[in-house]
Design a protein around this motif. Sequence first.
Motif, PDB file in Angstrom:
ATOM      1  N   VAL A 186      -3.583  -6.165   0.093  1.00  0.00           N
ATOM      2  CA  VAL A 186      -4.228  -5.120   0.904  1.00  0.00           C
ATOM      3  C   VAL A 186      -5.607  -5.580   1.361  1.00  0.00           C
ATOM      4  CG1 VAL A 186      -5.064  -2.740   0.893  1.00  0.00           C
ATOM      5  CG2 VAL A 186      -2.901  -3.299  -0.218  1.00  0.00           C
ATOM      6  N   ALA A 236       0.811  -1.217   0.000  1.00  0.00           N
ATOM      7  CA  ALA A 236       0.000   0.000   0.000  1.00  0.00           C
ATOM      8  C   ALA A 236       0.846   1.271   0.000  1.00  0.00           C
ATOM      9  CB  ALA A 236      -0.936  -0.004   1.206  1.00  0.00           C
ATOM     10  N   CYS A 279       0.100   4.316   7.646  1.00  0.00           N
ATOM     11  CA  CYS A 279      -0.462   3.065   7.136  1.00  0.00           C
ATOM     12  C   CYS A 279      -0.687   2.071   8.278  1.00  0.00           C
ATOM     13  CB  CYS A 279       0.468   2.480   6.065  1.00  0.00           C
ATOM     14  SG  CYS A 279      -0.171   1.024   5.249  1.00  0.00           S
TER      15      CYS A 279
END
Length: 60
Positions: free
Chosen positions: A53, A15, A38
């Motif tokens: 993800v 990500a 994150c």
Amino acid sequence: MSLEAGLLEILACPACHAPLDDRTAADTPELICTGKDCGLAYPVRDGIPVLLVDEARRPA
């Protein structure tokens, strides 16, 4: 079972591309993103990191 150090050096969060930290415990093997914004937790199944993800757990 923790992952090899050489593998951790080349893995990154899909990500945000930050390094991953091995926080593998006997009951919940996972890799945690070290990115400040994150922090996704990726599962490790049968010794293989699942770096998707959609499979990651959001930080608490």
